[in-house]
Motif scaffolding. Structure first.
Motif, short mmCIF file in Angstrom:
data_model
loop_
_atom_site.label_atom_id
_atom_site.label_comp_id
_atom_site.label_asym_id
_atom_site.label_seq_id
_atom_site.Cartn_x
_atom_site.Cartn_y
_atom_site.Cartn_z
N ILE A 172 0.85 -1.21 0.00
CA ILE A 172 0.00 0.00 0.00
C ILE A 172 0.88 1.25 0.00
N ALA B 5 2.31 1.79 -3.41
CA ALA B 5 1.29 2.29 -4.34
C ALA B 5 1.11 3.79 -4.18
N CYS B 6 1.12 4.26 -2.94
CA CYS B 6 1.01 5.71 -2.69
C CYS B 6 2.23 6.43 -3.24
N ARG C 150 2.08 6.56 -7.03
CA ARG C 150 1.11 7.54 -7.51
C ARG C 150 1.65 8.95 -7.36
N VAL D 117 -6.94 -2.72 -3.33
CA VAL D 117 -6.69 -1.33 -2.94
C VAL D 117 -5.34 -0.86 -3.48
N MET D 118 -4.35 -1.74 -3.50
CA MET D 118 -3.05 -1.40 -4.08
C MET D 118 -3.20 -0.99 -5.53
N THR E 123 -5.18 2.32 -5.83
CA THR E 123 -4.39 3.46 -5.39
C THR E 123 -3.38 3.87 -6.46
N LEU F 172 -5.28 5.64 -9.38
CA LEU F 172 -6.20 6.72 -9.01
C LEU F 172 -5.82 8.01 -9.72
#
Length: 92
Positions: A21, A24-25, A28, A74-75, A78, A81
């Protein structure tokens, strides 16, 4: 297959998912960088590792597989997104 304590396995899966996670943030946020290649590589590596961890959770028959599947989704969401980037396009 897994002879260690199941709690150890769940903690290992939680570490992999948390790192996934986070990557992924970072991937992004790196989209605006000039050279985001290393962050993308880390994300793809952890995405593959999270997928294998999800399969392992199913094989070990823990109840952690459902949460692992949700965090894997969710990964991906994210990392893909779009926070208004498509709305900034000019219309000619």
């Amino acid at each position: 297959m897994w002879n260690a304590d199941p709690k150890t396995f769940v903690v290992l899966l939680a570490i992999i998912q948390t790192a996934g996670i986070g990557s992924a943030c970072l991937a992004r946020s790196a989209a605006a960088m000039r050279s985001p290649g290393i962050l993308y590589a880390v994300f793809y590596g952890l995405l593959a590792l999270a997928g294998m961890a999800n399969v392992a959770a199913l094989a070990v028959n823990t109840t952690f597989w459902l949460l692992s599947s949700v965090l894997l989704a969710v990964m991906v969401l994210t990392a893909t997104l779009d926070l208004g980037g498509s709305r900034r396009a000019t219309v000619s």
